[in-house]
Design an enzyme around this catalytic site. Structure first.
Site, PDB file in Angstrom:
ATOM      1  N   ASP A 268      32.093  15.884  48.907  1.00 56.20           N
ATOM      2  CA  ASP A 268      31.285  17.002  49.404  1.00 56.20           C
ATOM      3  C   ASP A 268      30.660  16.618  50.742  1.00 56.20           C
ATOM      4  O   ASP A 268      29.630  15.949  50.778  1.00 56.20           O
ATOM      5  CB  ASP A 268      30.197  17.353  48.376  1.00 56.20           C
ATOM      6  CG  ASP A 268      29.311  18.498  48.854  1.00 56.20           C
ATOM      7  OD1 ASP A 268      29.678  19.168  49.847  1.00 56.20           O
ATOM      8  OD2 ASP A 268      28.258  18.726  48.219  1.00 56.20           O
ATOM      9  N   LYS A 275      26.507  17.881  55.987  1.00 50.75           N
ATOM     10  CA  LYS A 275      25.409  16.994  55.588  1.00 50.75           C
ATOM     11  C   LYS A 275      25.137  15.983  56.697  1.00 50.75           C
ATOM     12  O   LYS A 275      25.989  15.741  57.541  1.00 50.75           O
ATOM     13  CB  LYS A 275      25.796  16.234  54.317  1.00 50.75           C
ATOM     14  CG  LYS A 275      25.867  17.072  53.065  1.00 50.75           C
ATOM     15  CD  LYS A 275      26.266  16.211  51.863  1.00 50.75           C
ATOM     16  CE  LYS A 275      26.372  17.047  50.600  1.00 50.75           C
ATOM     17  NZ  LYS A 275      25.081  17.590  50.138  1.00 50.75           N
ATOM     18  N   ASP A 286      30.423  13.338  43.700  1.00 47.81           N
ATOM     19  CA  ASP A 286      30.114  14.739  43.407  1.00 47.81           C
ATOM     20  C   ASP A 286      31.103  15.330  42.386  1.00 47.81           C
ATOM     21  O   ASP A 286      30.990  16.483  41.994  1.00 47.81           O
ATOM     22  CB  ASP A 286      30.120  15.549  44.712  1.00 47.81           C
ATOM     23  CG  ASP A 286      29.195  16.755  44.668  1.00 47.81           C
ATOM     24  OD1 ASP A 286      28.251  16.746  43.852  1.00 47.81           O
ATOM     25  OD2 ASP A 286      29.431  17.713  45.427  1.00 47.81           O
ATOM     26  N   ARG A 349      28.193  25.602  42.921  1.00 49.12           N
ATOM     27  CA  ARG A 349      28.037  26.847  42.145  1.00 49.12           C
ATOM     28  C   ARG A 349      29.223  27.784  42.351  1.00 49.12           C
ATOM     29  O   ARG A 349      29.541  28.585  41.486  1.00 49.12           O
ATOM     30  CB  ARG A 349      26.697  27.499  42.506  1.00 49.12           C
ATOM     31  CG  ARG A 349      26.550  27.890  43.938  1.00 49.12           C
ATOM     32  CD  ARG A 349      25.098  28.090  44.354  1.00 49.12           C
ATOM     33  NE  ARG A 349      24.379  26.825  44.515  1.00 49.12           N
ATOM     34  CZ  ARG A 349      23.081  26.739  44.811  1.00 49.12           C
ATOM     35  NH1 ARG A 349      22.352  27.817  44.977  1.00 49.12           N
ATOM     36  NH2 ARG A 349      22.510  25.565  44.932  1.00 49.12           N
TER      37      ARG A 349
END
Ligand code: BES
Ligand code: ZN
Ligand code: ZN
Length: 497
Positions: A268, A275, A286, A349
């Site tokens: 990720d 990030k 992750d 999600r």
């Protein structure tokens, strides 16, 4: 491998003997007394002179026990007998591993001196073996020098009946630790090796050897299945996604059915909402939720638990490639709901949304998802427990209990309509980003939109999935495999109902 039997130290050819002692000044147990005799009273002297106080994790080593073949005798402190629990036994196993695993092929443990009731014998033996087998794991596949594997434990019990309880515990402990070490090994894989396809082929391999039905779907099929949210996350990377589907006891429709869904982000980067560089390497972990699902399947199949289990792992990278999601994009999930992607780093999600919808197709009685979903959860709870969010009090209670027994602890956090309201989109049904605060809770509220009316719980494992190696049975640093023991404990209770 590990064994339990009713016997005495005299007959055994173990090179290392382990003797548990407690912090109360109580008389030595019968095994310890026998050894003390062979060592001319050295154990009792050590106790009398406060060299061995019996406090937790304390180790005193004796050598020169030539009369009894053993190279050394370890007195290991377990604290107060009355406060000894399963976690104390796991720590005991880890201490044995640290002190003896590399030095002996066979390690005899004076298990009988712990003086357990019958029910306790099984649970304690299980925990001891878990601690030992977890502590001997090392992620050394990329190193030239590999550590040798740990020696086998021989648990000596005070009677025949307790030996058979202990054997049952060993069987459970070995299965749980093997599943958990599989989860750790997968999660520890760096992203260039631990790809979605590698997760899938490992799941297939495990499935083949244990009779688990495993099916794997690639990008074309994912598209055909209309998993627009999951697929969108994968588009920023040239590495193709995989939807991993596992089934245990698929044809036994009468058994209670639980579906477990795990976030499988093999890396990720955050995507376009990238990030910061600091610690980004940790984002190989992750995928830990997905790895826990695969590890739990291994343990459940090894234990042949009489439940129907469905496992779903949407696996992909989240990268900022030319086809990546852009902030503001709107995607359509499998259940028809539209989602405004306001932050591409809230990708977990998105993949879980479609994973959950897919899981519902199996009509499970209970759905549980595990995900390293939010930094907010780490801020809230730190690294000693995971969060559980559910509207179902009974499910919350059962999971929290399973967490206590397995010492993979859960803390319940709220899932209320107000959080759900925060996730309504302005141009679509939902948005993937909530307000500034309560990020773990709005994330759970988002997922709820993909669970219809099912009995469902969400576990945010962001804070517990890897650590710096300060834990006794997570020596090697890196992935903890959190969730495997917890799930197996929960599922075992379902099977017993
Ligand atoms: N995988 C991360 C969550 C995470 C962060 C786990 C740090 C473990 C350690 C997740 O995909 C993420 O980036 N979440 C964002 C959500 C936010 C953009 C709403 C977060 O927590 O910052
Ligand atoms: Zn993210
Ligand atoms: Zn993530």
């Amino acid at each position: 491998m590990h064994q339990a039997k009713h016997g005495s130290f005299k007959d055994e050819s173990a090179e290392i003997w382990v003797v548990p002692v407690f912090s109360e000044k109580r008389a030595l147990g019968s095994f310890a007394t026998a050894i003390d005799g062979m060592l001319n009273g050295a154990l009792n002297d050590a106790r009398a002179e406060d060299e061995s106080t019996g406090k937790k994790d304390e180790v005193v080593v004796f050598r020169g026990a030539r009369a009894i073949r053993a190279k050394r005798v370890l007195l290991v402190g377990l604290g107060k007998r009355e406060s000894l629990d399963r976690e104390g036994m796991r720590r005991f196993g880890a201490v044995i591993a640290r002190e003896a695993a590399a030095k002996s092929k066979k390690i005899a443990v004076a298990f009988g001196d712990i003086d357990c009731a019958d029910e306790e014998t099984c649970a304690f033996a299980q925990a001891l073996v878990e601690g030992y087998d977890l502590a001997t794991y090392d992620f050394d596949r990329f190193k030239e020098k590999k550590k040798s594997l740990g020696g086998a434990l021989l648990l000596l019990t005070g009677g025949k009946k307790s030996a058979s309880y202990a054997s049952d515990g060993i069987r459970r402990g070995v299965a749980c630790a093997a599943g958990q070490n599989t989860a750790r090994d997968l999660s520890n894989m760096p992203a260039n090796h631990g790809t979605p396809d590698m997760l899938a082929s490992t799941a297939k391999k495990i499935g083949k050897s244990l009779g688990i039905d495993v099916r794997v779907f690639g990008p074309k099929e994912i598209e055909k299945m209309k998993m627009g949210a999951f697929l969108s996350v994968s588009l920023g990377s040239p590495v193709p996604p995989r939807l991993i589907q596992m089934q245990w006891n698929a044809s036994k429709k009468k058994l209670p059915c639980v579906a477990i869904v795990g976030k499988g982000l093999t890396f990720d980067s955050g995507g376009i909402s990238i990030k910061s560089a600091d610690g980004m390497d940790k984002m190989r972990h992750d995928k830990s939720g997905g790895c826990a699902v695969i590890g739990a399947f291994e343990a459940v199949a090894k234990l042949k638990l009489p439940i129907r289990l469905v496992g779903i792992v949407p696996a992909t990278e989240n990268m900022p490639g030319g086809n990546a999601n852009k902030p503001g994009d709107i995607v359509t999930a499998k259940n028809g709901k539209t989602i405004e992607i306001l932050n591409t780093d809230a990708e977990g999600r998105l993949v879980l949304a479609d994973g959950l919808t897919h899981a519902l197709g199996f009509k499970p009685d209970v759905v549980i998802d595990l995900a390293t979903l939010t930094g907010a959860c780490m801020v809230a709870l730190g690294s000693h427990c995971a969060a559980v969010m559910t509207r179902d009090d009974e499910l919350a209670r059962d999971l929290v209990r399973a967490g206590q027994s397995s010492h993979e602890r859960l803390w319940r956090m709220p899932l209320w309509d107000e959080y759900v309201d925060e996730m309504r989109g302005s141009q679509a049904d939902l948005k993937n980003l909530g307000g500034r605060y309560g990020g773990a809770l709005t994330a759970a509220a988002f997922l709820e939109a993909f669970t219809e009316k099912s009995k469902w719980a969400h576990l945010d494992i962001a804070g517990v999935s890897w650590d710096d190696g300060t834990r006794l049975y997570n020596k090697g640093k890196g992935a903890t495999g959190f969730g495997v023991r917890l799930l197996v404990e929960y599922l075992t209770k379902i099977a017993e109902r």
